[in-house]
Motif scaffolding. Structure first.
Motif, PDB file in Angstrom:
ATOM      1  N   VAL A 198       0.860  -1.175   0.000  1.00 23.97           N
ATOM      2  CA  VAL A 198       0.000   0.000   0.000  1.00 23.97           C
ATOM      3  C   VAL A 198       0.903   1.234   0.000  1.00 23.97           C
ATOM      4  O   VAL A 198       1.923   1.271   0.696  1.00 23.97           O
ATOM      5  CB  VAL A 198      -0.962   0.012   1.213  1.00 23.97           C
ATOM      6  N   LEU A 199       0.569   2.211  -0.818  1.00 19.66           N
ATOM      7  CA  LEU A 199       1.333   3.466  -0.893  1.00 19.66           C
ATOM      8  C   LEU A 199       0.453   4.593  -0.376  1.00 19.66           C
ATOM      9  O   LEU A 199      -0.499   5.007  -1.030  1.00 19.66           O
ATOM     10  CB  LEU A 199       1.748   3.747  -2.342  1.00 19.66           C
TER      11      LEU A 199
ATOM     12  N   ILE B  25       0.307  -5.912   5.232  1.00 20.45           N
ATOM     13  CA  ILE B  25       0.637  -5.244   3.972  1.00 20.45           C
ATOM     14  C   ILE B  25       1.876  -4.368   4.153  1.00 20.45           C
ATOM     15  O   ILE B  25       1.915  -3.526   5.057  1.00 20.45           O
ATOM     16  CB  ILE B  25      -0.510  -4.329   3.485  1.00 20.45           C
ATOM     17  N   PRO B  26       2.897  -4.525   3.307  1.00 21.47           N
ATOM     18  CA  PRO B  26       4.025  -3.568   3.325  1.00 21.47           C
ATOM     19  C   PRO B  26       3.510  -2.150   3.090  1.00 21.47           C
ATOM     20  O   PRO B  26       2.695  -1.920   2.183  1.00 21.47           O
ATOM     21  CB  PRO B  26       4.904  -4.041   2.167  1.00 21.47           C
ATOM     22  N   ASN B  27       3.968  -1.219   3.916  1.00 21.30           N
ATOM     23  CA  ASN B  27       3.447   0.150   3.895  1.00 21.30           C
ATOM     24  C   ASN B  27       4.531   1.118   3.417  1.00 21.30           C
ATOM     25  O   ASN B  27       5.519   1.346   4.110  1.00 21.30           O
ATOM     26  CB  ASN B  27       2.971   0.542   5.296  1.00 21.30           C
TER      27      ASN B  27
ATOM     28  N   SER C 212       2.879   2.436  12.172  1.00 21.23           N
ATOM     29  CA  SER C 212       2.255   1.718  11.045  1.00 21.23           C
ATOM     30  C   SER C 212       3.316   1.060  10.159  1.00 21.23           C
ATOM     31  O   SER C 212       3.019   0.716   9.019  1.00 21.23           O
ATOM     32  CB  SER C 212       1.371   2.664  10.227  1.00 21.23           C
ATOM     33  N   TYR C 213       4.549   0.935  10.691  1.00 24.82           N
ATOM     34  CA  TYR C 213       5.620   0.188  10.018  1.00 24.82           C
ATOM     35  C   TYR C 213       5.933   0.769   8.634  1.00 24.82           C
ATOM     36  O   TYR C 213       6.242   0.034   7.698  1.00 24.82           O
ATOM     37  CB  TYR C 213       5.259  -1.297   9.899  1.00 24.82           C
ATOM     38  N   ALA C 214       5.845   2.084   8.505  1.00 30.43           N
ATOM     39  CA  ALA C 214       5.995   2.717   7.195  1.00 30.43           C
ATOM     40  C   ALA C 214       7.455   2.805   6.769  1.00 30.43           C
ATOM     41  O   ALA C 214       8.343   3.098   7.582  1.00 30.43           O
ATOM     42  CB  ALA C 214       5.382   4.112   7.214  1.00 30.43           C
TER      43      ALA C 214
ATOM     44  N   GLY D 210      11.124  -4.429  -2.929  1.00 32.43           N
ATOM     45  CA  GLY D 210      11.641  -4.987  -1.676  1.00 32.43           C
ATOM     46  C   GLY D 210      13.092  -4.683  -1.434  1.00 32.43           C
ATOM     47  O   GLY D 210      13.754  -5.356  -0.634  1.00 32.43           O
ATOM     48  N   LYS D 211      13.610  -3.654  -2.104  1.00 36.19           N
ATOM     49  CA  LYS D 211      15.024  -3.309  -1.964  1.00 36.19           C
ATOM     50  C   LYS D 211      15.217  -2.211  -0.911  1.00 36.19           C
ATOM     51  O   LYS D 211      14.269  -1.567  -0.474  1.00 36.19           O
ATOM     52  CB  LYS D 211      15.594  -2.859  -3.305  1.00 36.19           C
ATOM     53  N   TYR D 212      16.477  -2.008  -0.571  1.00 35.14           N
ATOM     54  CA  TYR D 212      16.877  -1.029   0.440  1.00 35.14           C
ATOM     55  C   TYR D 212      16.645   0.389  -0.073  1.00 35.14           C
ATOM     56  O   TYR D 212      17.019   0.727  -1.193  1.00 35.14           O
ATOM     57  CB  TYR D 212      18.356  -1.251   0.736  1.00 35.14           C
ATOM     58  N   VAL D 213      15.974   1.220   0.750  1.00 26.49           N
ATOM     59  CA  VAL D 213      15.809   2.636   0.440  1.00 26.49           C
ATOM     60  C   VAL D 213      16.737   3.422   1.357  1.00 26.49           C
ATOM     61  O   VAL D 213      16.664   3.295   2.587  1.00 26.49           O
ATOM     62  CB  VAL D 213      14.347   3.092   0.640  1.00 26.49           C
TER      63      VAL D 213
END
Length: 636
Positions: free
Chosen positions: A168-169, A200-202, A221-223, A470-473
């Motif tokens: 979710v974005l 859901i990845p946030n 919210s694990y953003a 799923g990569k490093y930001v």
């Protein structure tokens, strides 16, 4: 495979009204979403049916296409029956204490729960339901049993279990999810932010200058936040009567030694009253006989006030994700960056360099201008204009035909590579500041060149694509990019700062200037008496942006200096003697926001230390430091 990935883009609606759908701090939301989707389409994502323009995208989401006429309702993407909602939402029963049986009144047609939005291929653009407590904020603050409403829960159940989003974005600063009831840190499965976001990845686009609330989004919210650039601040300018007043002052300066001086001053006084400046500036009665010196002072005070109004900084438009800044935006940003002294980097501000050219100190010019000394008000105006002109000449060399700043690195190499025909020197050669120190200018503009590279080197789209893979930001500090250009380039996973490191030395220097000016102004307004008590609000966001400048203002009013240990941690303060301070200590009432209280708890013991320090030192004046937040007050 990118073609199979599903993305749920969530926009916000606050305050709850159709006209506020898709608003966010400093961001043109729908133009940004359109830009993001076009980029994702080029990257292989399925966005089938995406309209040709951002305007058409807005229409798709804001209007129910099944309605016979132009609908006042948002487009309905899904109708969720009560049984389906209860089977998908394990915590639905817990919401009934506040909201009754589903479907309730919010996001409901009386029979079903409604999910608003529009789907394009594998991308769903949804409208986050309203908080539900907008009409009763006290309930939210003090009710232990507060909870999201059924419509809010249904939205996130749809995203995770029906649409089956891979991520979710959340689009912009900021929504309600992370502010739902639950523990402040360490969410449990009984806390609503945790229940709502599920598994859901946030990913969260967040304004670069707001790391304190971005931290809340991360911890509740694990953003994975991705910073976006805030628009530059531009001078407010003048209009109508204020513009006329400025023109009258220009006339007075050229004609004051002729017989028309008194007549023009009367016009200035009359126009100033029409513009309600008599509320801010003490004006003589119209027609009153005053000396030439007094006329200059009256005109100087009016001039100073309208310059203050004209130079007020306002955000310049809205940012679009991934769009390079225009030359005007780059100039506005660099002018503000250039206005600050940076002693830690041995960089003088542009106004200070120009003031030295005419044998003046910039702080003295500010002070005399505030007093209404006409020649200093005019000098300040010339310095301001010359600063903008020099920066504009510099930026112009990196601008393309569309007015956008591009290919900066190559162009700056040719500008900064040689000591001849430097654009800022060329510009200043036609002003009274033609003798400005070229080495100091060169050091400053080399720094501004580095800043310009950072401004245009945003990675807002690139970081989003990395997050979705799923990569490093890359992490980076948040805060005010004017004070700390290291916030740039945007597209970083924002972190705040070490709370033990504030206030910094630079913040303390800035605070001294602000406090000294404030006390001088208060003293002038109170017949030469120092103020006895000053009240301040300590905000979390402001102190992160400025690295503790508001807290430093409190310390300097009291007359203490923070002392850092060998690791740079500020955990004690030292008393400044009254002889060195040159004035009485000021009582301070500090109102502390909840975010400041949570993030800067280390600073509260320092306030205790101040009081103890003052209690055991002799020859100091009595001091009261009041520290309060919400409904509680502690008298230290």
């Amino acid at each position: 495979m990118q073609t199979e990935k599903k993305l749920a883009i969530t926009v916000f609606s606050f305050p709850p009204d159709k006209g506020n759908v898709g608003t966010a701090a400093y961001l043109n939301v729908f133009s940004s979403i359109f830009s993001v989707l076009k980029e994702l389409e080029r990257d292989g994502y399925n966005v089938e049916g995406l309209p040709e323009t951002s305007e058409a995208l807005i229409e798709d989401i804001l209007h129910d296409k099944e309605a016979q006429f132009s609908s006042p309702n948002l487009n309905i993407a899904y109708k969720m029956g009560v049984r389906e909602y209860q089977s998908l939402t394990s915590y639905a029963t817990a919401l009934e204490e506040n909201w009754g049986k589903p479907p309730g009144n919010l996001n409901s047609d009386g029979e079903n729960l409604l999910v608003y939005g529009k789907q394009y291929g594998n991308v769903f653009i949804g409208v986050q339901p309203t908080f539900g407590y907008e009409g009763d904020p006290m309930r939210l603050l003090f009710s232990k049993s507060a909870s999201p409403h059924h419509g809010f829960a249904a939205y996130y159940s749809f995203v995770e279990k029906i649409f089956k989003a891979d991520a979710v974005l959340h689009f912009g600063t900021h929504g309600s999810l992370e502010f739902m009831p639950g523990k402040q840190v360490g969410m449990s499965d009984a806390c609503y932010p945790d229940s709502l976001i599920g598994n859901i990845p946030n990913v969260y686009y967040y304004a670069a200058n707001n790391p304190s609330e971005a931290t809340i989004a991360k911890r509740r919210s694990y953003a994975n936040t991705i910073s976006y650039l805030t628009p530059p601040a531009e001078n407010a300018g003048l209009y109508k009567g204020l513009k006329q007043l400025s023109e009258l002052i220009s006339s007075y300066q050229s004609l004051k030694d002729t017989g028309r001086g008194p007549q023009i001053v009367n016009s200035i006084i009359s126009t100033a009253r029409q513009c309600n400046l008599d509320k801010d500036v003490e004006l003589p009665e119209e027609g009153e006989e005053i000396s030439a010196k007094e006329r200059d002072l009256v005109v100087g005070k009016v001039y100073s006030k309208i310059m203050e109004i004209e130079s007020r900084l306002l955000p310049c438009g809205l940012h679009v994700i991934g769009e390079p800044p225009s030359a005007m935006e780059a100039v506005a940003t660099l002018v503000n960056i250039a206005a600050l002294d940076r002693p830690e980097d041995e960089i003088s501000s542009l106004p200070s360099i120009l003031a030295e050219t005419v044998g003046r100190n910039m702080e003295d010019i500010y002070r005399e201008s505030d007093k209404g000394i006409l020649k200093d008000v005019e000098l300040l105006r010339k310095i301001t204009e010359a600063s903008r002109g020099a920066v504009s000449a510099f930026v112009q060399k990196t601008t393309n035909k569309k007015g956008q700043v591009v290919d900066v690195a190559d162009k700056l190499s040719s500008i900064l590579g040689f000591g001849i025909n430097e654009p800022w020197v060329d510009y200043l050669s036609s002003t009274k500041f033609y003798q400005a120190d070229r080495e100091k200018l060169r050091t400053l503009f080399r720094f501004l060149g580095d800043c310009l590279k950072l401004i245009v080197a945003d990675n807002e789209l690139g970081s989003l694509k990395q997050a979705l893979e799923g990569k490093y930001v890359e992490p980076g500090p948040g805060g005010d990019p004017i004070r700390n250009p290291k916030v740039l380039p945007t597209g970083k996973n924002i972190h705040a700062l070490d709370p033990q490191s504030i206030p910094t030395t630079a913040a303390m220097q800035s605070a001294k200037v602000v406090v000294d000016r404030l006390i001088e102004r208060q003293k002038a307004d109170n017949g030469g008496k120092y103020p006895e008590t000053v009240a301040l609000v300590l905000w979390g966001t402001d102190n992160i942006k400025t690295y503790g400048e508001s807290l430093a203002q409190v310390l300097w009013m009291i007359g203490v200096m923070p002392v850092a240990d060998t690791f740079g941690r500020v955990n004690r303060v030292e008393l400044v003697s009254l002889e060195e301070l040159g004035r009485p200590r000021i009582d301070v009432v500090v109102n502390c926001s909840g975010v400041f209280r949570d993030l800067f708890i280390n600073q509260v013991p320092s306030l205790f230390h101040i009081t103890n320090l003052l209690s055991f030192r002799e020859n100091h004046e009595d001091l009261i430091l009041t520290y309060e937040y919400f409904s509680s007050a502690f008298f230290l």
